[in-house]
Every structure is written in structure tokens, then in C-alpha cells.
Design a protein around this motif. Sequence first.
Motif, mmCIF file in Angstrom:
data_model
loop_
_atom_site.group_PDB
_atom_site.id
_atom_site.type_symbol
_atom_site.label_atom_id
_atom_site.label_comp_id
_atom_site.label_asym_id
_atom_site.label_seq_id
_atom_site.Cartn_x
_atom_site.Cartn_y
_atom_site.Cartn_z
ATOM 1 N N HIS A 216 0.833 -1.205 0.000
ATOM 2 C CA HIS A 216 0.000 0.000 0.000
ATOM 3 C C HIS A 216 0.868 1.255 0.000
ATOM 4 O O HIS A 216 0.569 2.227 -0.720
ATOM 5 C CB HIS A 216 -0.913 -0.004 1.220
ATOM 6 N N VAL A 219 2.386 1.574 -3.538
ATOM 7 C CA VAL A 219 1.383 1.966 -4.532
ATOM 8 C C VAL A 219 0.967 3.424 -4.325
ATOM 9 O O VAL A 219 0.809 4.180 -5.291
ATOM 10 C CB VAL A 219 0.161 1.029 -4.459
ATOM 11 N N SER A 220 0.805 3.833 -3.074
ATOM 12 C CA SER A 220 0.454 5.228 -2.798
ATOM 13 C C SER A 220 1.538 6.171 -3.301
ATOM 14 O O SER A 220 1.246 7.244 -3.839
ATOM 15 C CB SER A 220 0.250 5.430 -1.293
ATOM 16 N N ARG A 221 2.773 5.752 -3.151
ATOM 17 C CA ARG A 221 3.901 6.591 -3.546
ATOM 18 C C ARG A 221 4.104 6.622 -5.057
ATOM 19 O O ARG A 221 4.253 7.694 -5.645
ATOM 20 C CB ARG A 221 5.162 6.044 -2.856
ATOM 21 N N VAL A 223 2.196 4.905 -7.617
ATOM 22 C CA VAL A 223 1.050 4.815 -8.523
ATOM 23 C C VAL A 223 0.121 6.006 -8.318
ATOM 24 O O VAL A 223 -0.291 6.665 -9.267
ATOM 25 C CB VAL A 223 0.286 3.491 -8.323
ATOM 26 N N ASP A 224 -0.193 6.292 -7.048
ATOM 27 C CA ASP A 224 -1.072 7.420 -6.733
ATOM 28 C C ASP A 224 -0.295 8.717 -6.521
ATOM 29 O O ASP A 224 -0.911 9.777 -6.356
ATOM 30 C CB ASP A 224 -1.906 7.104 -5.482
ATOM 31 N N HIS A 225 1.047 8.616 -6.465
ATOM 32 C CA HIS A 225 1.931 9.787 -6.357
ATOM 33 C C HIS A 225 1.640 10.614 -5.103
ATOM 34 O O HIS A 225 1.607 11.852 -5.139
ATOM 35 C CB HIS A 225 1.813 10.659 -7.612
ATOM 36 N N VAL A 226 1.418 9.918 -3.988
ATOM 37 C CA VAL A 226 1.169 10.583 -2.705
ATOM 38 C C VAL A 226 2.480 10.636 -1.931
ATOM 39 O O VAL A 226 3.013 9.586 -1.551
ATOM 40 C CB VAL A 226 0.097 9.822 -1.889
ATOM 41 N N GLN A 231 0.967 10.756 3.192
ATOM 42 C CA GLN A 231 0.565 9.429 3.674
ATOM 43 C C GLN A 231 0.536 9.411 5.199
ATOM 44 O O GLN A 231 -0.356 8.803 5.806
ATOM 45 C CB GLN A 231 1.533 8.354 3.152
ATOM 46 N N ARG A 501 -0.673 -3.808 -14.502
ATOM 47 C CA ARG A 501 -1.834 -3.145 -15.095
ATOM 48 C C ARG A 501 -2.065 -3.599 -16.535
ATOM 49 O O ARG A 501 -3.208 -3.820 -16.954
ATOM 50 C CB ARG A 501 -1.628 -1.629 -15.056
ATOM 51 N N GLU A 506 -4.820 -5.599 -10.481
ATOM 52 C CA GLU A 506 -4.863 -4.428 -9.614
ATOM 53 C C GLU A 506 -3.502 -4.308 -8.921
ATOM 54 O O GLU A 506 -3.020 -5.275 -8.313
ATOM 55 C CB GLU A 506 -5.981 -4.598 -8.582
ATOM 56 N N TRP A 508 -2.156 -3.017 -6.151
ATOM 57 C CA TRP A 508 -1.975 -3.336 -4.744
ATOM 58 C C TRP A 508 -2.112 -4.833 -4.502
ATOM 59 O O TRP A 508 -1.315 -5.433 -3.771
ATOM 60 C CB TRP A 508 -2.994 -2.579 -3.895
#
Length: 538
Positions: A216, A219-221, A223-226, A231, A501, A506, A508
Amino acid sequence: MHTPVLMVDLKTLDPRMLQAMEPAAVAELATRMLTELATQGAQLQQHEQRAQRYEREIQFKDAKLEKITFELARLKAWKFGARTERLDATQRQMFEDTAAEDEADLQAQLLALQGEATTPAAQTPARAPRRQKLPEHLRRIEHRHDPADTTCGCGQPMQRVGEDVSERLDIVPAEFIVHRHVRGKWACRCCQTLVQEPVAPQVVDKGLPTAGLVAHTLVSRFVDHVPYYRQEQINARSGVHTPRSTLASWAGAGGAALTPLYEALRVFVLSARVLHADETPVALLDPGAGKTRKAYVWAYARGAFDPIPAVVYNFAAGRAGRYPIEFLGRWSGTLTCDDYAGYGALLKLHARIEAGCLAHARRKFDELAKAGASPVAAQAMQRIAWLYRIEQEVADADSAQRLLARRERSVPLWNELHVWLRRQRGQVPDGGGIAAAIDYSLRRWDALGRFLQDGNVAIDNNHIENLMRPWAMGRKAWLFAGSELAGQRAAMVMSLVQSARLNGHEPWAYLRDVLKRLLEHPNHRIDELLPHRWKPAV
């Protein structure tokens, strides 16, 4: 009667015994001795080869240990060096996050090379921060680990004498879960024997996160660029304290665990006969100078018509041609790329064939047509559109059918376009935009028309350009990469999640499963975890 030859011990053979033997026996003995000498020689050669192999392995490990040790020393020098004071607040935050990632990554690689399962006491900080207790309101799933057989070897039933309880933090998106592992202790009072299920290996040894939480975070870092600081704020809303330095160290450990899978993905991508290649700039932080410099991410994808899609990224400090040469090694086939000069030397090696990108040529006419600067540009756009219309119609056909359609329908249009461009070039003045657009197409004509000779080659390089978009989105959130190691770690994670992808997975779910299985998965079966072959564990 003479002693039979087969009963003679060669080690205690005496010259007088030879004199007492018959010639036939001596000949047989000599044959035996020569056979044993040949066998010993072969064994000696095998020992020498084994020793040489061990020596090469030791040299490789020593070199890698030296490199990792150097990287750790340089990281500490940058971390505590005065020059980092030149960084602004955003740059310093990025550098601290990256330093935590890199340190965890390098430590994991160092432990793997040293063959140690846990962190040595000497490397444990003298004053480790006290771990906060996990919030009581989090849902807990209890897992009990007891031996399958609680009967002692002496035949007596064993008695439960206690248990060890450990808690690891996991996450289902939008919900944190605590996995409570209860490992029962079973003892035999007769034999004074204690039996307990061993602790399963984890991505972060002796840490809180499960593979799901590490996945998670990645992926947040990537893929979602958070960013990590966001976070940290998001997790805090659930009452879970995860400092950004902790998140960064989790990501570093996750990157180290994924390295073998990334290398297997690279081998798989380079097994394709048709590849797409492209590169994009990424700012790289130089903490020693207190500023950023330009680095590049290179992308290589299997052909647009390949039934098994995959992409692999490589982070490099520059854009020189040596970077794709080093990455591709001895790969041979058709490479679809743009007109960048850095590909020139690459294409001259190992019987490589260049395929151009018609979309690049089209854009030059499109810019002029939209600006109303040239009626010739509008006509060129129309002629190119006819070719693209045919490509849309045969996109789902197999290679042979696609090539046949191109030869029957596209080749005549292509030849007419060539004659028309040459005629128009003689009528437009030098130095203008339309002259430059026509010159580009004519100069690249053979490469641009490669798709007409191979049904597996695409008309343009849009396939790889689409796979570059996540990096463009990431640049806006990351601003820059904190180090070369961080850049390559991002390339590894992005390679795996984007390939997942492409194969309909998916991100994650894929990363969570492979991170959980990688630690105990046989290395010779690593291909089973590649995105195109992956099946979730039951």
C-alpha cells in the motif's frame, strides 16, 4: 601362483611384486593405473573449476559489499554534511525521505549478501525510538500457530505451557487491521522438550507492517503519487502513527525485496523480438551541491501487438547512448524509437533494426496545420490519416493478416506520399517550418516505413509514450528523485505495477501477494510471480 592383479593395492605396491608378475598381469595393472590417473586428473580439474567458480563468486560479493558499504558511507556523509543546509524545506524533506529509503534498501542488500536473517546487534541503534502501541479500536484478526502434532517423540502428549503474541499492522484500503499472531508453546514434561511454530519471514524484519501495508505504501507513492508526508497525515486520521521516515524505510525494504523479480521482468521484456523505447527527464537531487540536476528514465516495452505485454524502466544519470547500450546488452531485433541521436550507436550493434515513429513526423505537420501556416501541412495530415485509418481496421488482426493488408492497401499510399513530399519539397522555400517538417520525414523515410515490412511492428511509438505518462504525473508530485538509488527503486516498482496493469491486475493486490511470497519462493521459479504468469495465492 601369482597374486591376482585385482587384489593388488596400488598404494602398497612393491617393485619386487612387479618382478614376480606375468607380463599380462603387469599390462593389466598398468591399464588400471592409467585409468585411475585419468580419473584423478578429471576430479582434480573439477575441483579446480569449482574453486575458480567460488573465487569468482567471492570476488563478486566482495565487490558488491564494497559498493554497498561505500553507498552507506556516502549517504551518511550527505545526511550530516554541511552542504545539505543549502537545501530549502521541500528539498530537505525529500532528501530525508530518500535517505531513509536508501538506508533500508542498502541494509537489506547487505544482510542478504552476508547471509544473515536478522539485523546484527552492532547495527541496531543504541537508542531505538519506543514503538507506540497499536490502537485498540483497530479490528484484529487472530492467527493461531500450533504444531500439527502435539505428541512428543517419546509417545507422551505435550502440554501447552505458554505462548508468544506479536502484532503486525496491515491495511485494507481505507481500513487498518491488526493481525494478532498467537504462537503457542508446547512442552513435554517427560523429555523437557519445547515446540513452537517459527515466525514467518517478513518484508520488514521485526517491524510492524505486513506485506499488504508495504505494498500500500509503495502503490500510494509510485502509482497514486502521494508523498510520504501526506501518507503520514492520511494514516493519522485512523489513529495510526507512521512517521514519513518510517514509511520511507518500509519502501526501501520493499524495493530491496522486489529486486530479483524486477531482474526477471527485465529478462522477459528483452526476450521480445520487437521493442519500443523512449526516455523522459527527471530532476535528481544532488545534496552535495544543494541543487538538482537532470537525470532520465528510460522505458522499454514489448511490441504494441505482442500478446503478452510488459514494460521495464531503467533510471540513469544521463541521456547518453551508453545507457541503453548497457541495459539492452546483446538483445537483437526491431527497436521502435524516435530520432534521438543517442540511439544511433545502439542500433549499429547486434543486427538491430530501427523502426521510426510516424506520430513524430505527423506532429510537425499538425503544428503547422493548426496554426494555419501551410496548406501543404494540411494535405500531409490528410494523407497520413489514410494510413492510420487502415491501422485501426487491422489492429485486432494477427501479424500475417496485418502485413497482408498493409502490402495491399498501405504500400501504394506510402509510395504516393513519398513522391508527393519530394515534389512539395522542391516548391517550398528553405528555412521554413514546412521545409523542416518535410525534411524530417524524408530523412527518416526508411525507418518510418518499417511497419510495412513486419506485421509485428507498429506504425508509431505511441505505445511506449502512453507508458511514460505515469512518470509525467509523478514529476508533479515528487518534484525530483532524491538519489540515483531512489530513482532506480522507483523504476523497479513502476515496472512491476505498470506491467501488472497491462495484464489486467490491480497493482496493490499484485504487489501484496508477491511481497508475501517472495521471501520463501524458490529463486529458480521466480518467473511464476511475473505479472503475465501471476496467479493469486489461494
